[in-house]
Design a protein around this motif. Structure first.
Motif, mmCIF file in Angstrom:
data_model
loop_
_atom_site.group_PDB
_atom_site.id
_atom_site.type_symbol
_atom_site.label_atom_id
_atom_site.label_comp_id
_atom_site.label_asym_id
_atom_site.label_seq_id
_atom_site.Cartn_x
_atom_site.Cartn_y
_atom_site.Cartn_z
ATOM 1 N N ALA A 148 5.989 3.255 -9.677
ATOM 2 C CA ALA A 148 5.316 2.273 -8.390
ATOM 3 C C ALA A 148 5.583 0.745 -8.940
ATOM 4 O O ALA A 148 5.857 0.739 -10.106
ATOM 5 C CB ALA A 148 3.831 2.444 -8.631
ATOM 6 N N GLN A 186 0.909 -1.209 -0.001
ATOM 7 C CA GLN A 186 -0.169 0.108 0.124
ATOM 8 C C GLN A 186 0.783 1.135 0.043
ATOM 9 O O GLN A 186 0.456 2.236 -0.730
ATOM 10 C CB GLN A 186 -0.744 -0.197 1.123
ATOM 11 N N GLN A 187 1.894 1.511 0.966
ATOM 12 C CA GLN A 187 2.688 2.413 0.694
ATOM 13 C C GLN A 187 3.477 2.729 -0.460
ATOM 14 O O GLN A 187 3.514 3.686 -0.974
ATOM 15 C CB GLN A 187 3.845 2.357 1.936
ATOM 16 N N LYS A 188 3.659 1.733 -1.207
ATOM 17 C CA LYS A 188 4.516 1.954 -2.435
ATOM 18 C C LYS A 188 3.585 1.809 -3.468
ATOM 19 O O LYS A 188 3.912 2.019 -4.718
ATOM 20 C CB LYS A 188 5.438 0.712 -2.611
ATOM 21 N N ASN A 189 2.202 1.967 -3.447
ATOM 22 C CA ASN A 189 1.343 1.821 -4.570
ATOM 23 C C ASN A 189 1.470 0.704 -5.523
ATOM 24 O O ASN A 189 1.284 0.952 -6.632
ATOM 25 C CB ASN A 189 1.321 3.190 -5.106
ATOM 26 N N LYS A 197 5.367 -2.784 -10.157
ATOM 27 C CA LYS A 197 4.380 -3.650 -10.830
ATOM 28 C C LYS A 197 4.971 -5.153 -10.789
ATOM 29 O O LYS A 197 6.092 -5.303 -11.377
ATOM 30 C CB LYS A 197 4.204 -3.112 -12.320
ATOM 31 N N THR A 229 1.176 -2.773 -7.527
ATOM 32 C CA THR A 229 0.206 -3.560 -8.287
ATOM 33 C C THR A 229 0.886 -4.859 -8.313
ATOM 34 O O THR A 229 1.811 -4.952 -9.139
ATOM 35 C CB THR A 229 -0.377 -2.796 -9.626
#
Length: 189
Positions: free
Chosen positions: A95, A53-56, A97, A58
């Motif tokens: 972010a 969540q902190q690093k966004n 991936k 996916t």
């Protein structure tokens, strides 16, 4: 005294890591069980939910092979270490991936974990990549044990691990599992 304390802690940590490796080597009582990739992934993902969540980040998963017979503790360790590295060694300008896939090949199940992180200079480090206490990116909390440990776990059961990587583009780890085939009470390898 402070230096002695730090030195002592480092030595204890190294001995603990080596003890874990010896446990793998001498563990004849590993329990092979039906491991559902999605269930194990969800369990491992929960360990890193705050960082995700902190690093966004996916994360996409596609498990074409739904399950394998394998020691659950090893499969959790493999997924945990590969996901941890994909989240840890991220580029500052994008972010994370992460793509995690399984599919069946003629020789067995292949797990692929791909990220868009910092990547590894393979021409320089490939021969050292899975060695004990080797670290290739400075400034990150890393002890250089995770890749060594999972390579040892995978290879101790007849599997293989490999990597393709490009600096500042990312890495893709390939784990080929050698599964035990269960028929009634017989175990074949």
């Amino acid at each position: 005294m402070n230096l002695l304390h730090v030195s002592s802690n480092d030595l204890n940590e190294t001995l603990h890591d080596l003890g874990g490796i010896l446990d793998i080597r001498s563990n004849d009582s590993l329990i092979y069980e039906k491991c559902d990739f999605l269930d194990i992934f969800k369990k491992v993902q929960q360990q890193f939910i705050e960082e995700i969540q902190q690093k966004n980040a996916t994360i996409s998963v596609e498990f074409n092979v739904k399950d394998i017979y394998y020691p659950k503790i090893y499969l959790e360790s493999i997924l945990s270490n590969l996901l941890s590295n994909a989240l840890r060694f991220t580029a500052t300008n994008r972010a994370p991936k992460i793509e995690i896939h399984t599919h069946l090949e003629p020789e067995g199940t292949l797990l692929t974990v791909k990220d868009n992180g910092l990547g590894i200079n393979l021409p320089k480090y490939k021969s050292e990549l899975f060695m004990f206490k080797k670290v290739f990116h400075r400034g990150f909390e890393s002890k250089g044990v995770g890749l060594f440990l999972i390579r040892y776990q995978i290879e101790s059961l007849g599997g293989k691990i490999d990597v393709q990587s490009e600096i500042n583009t990312g890495s893709t780890f390939y784990v080929k599992f050698l599964e035990k085939i269960y028929t009634n009470t017989l175990i074949q390898q």
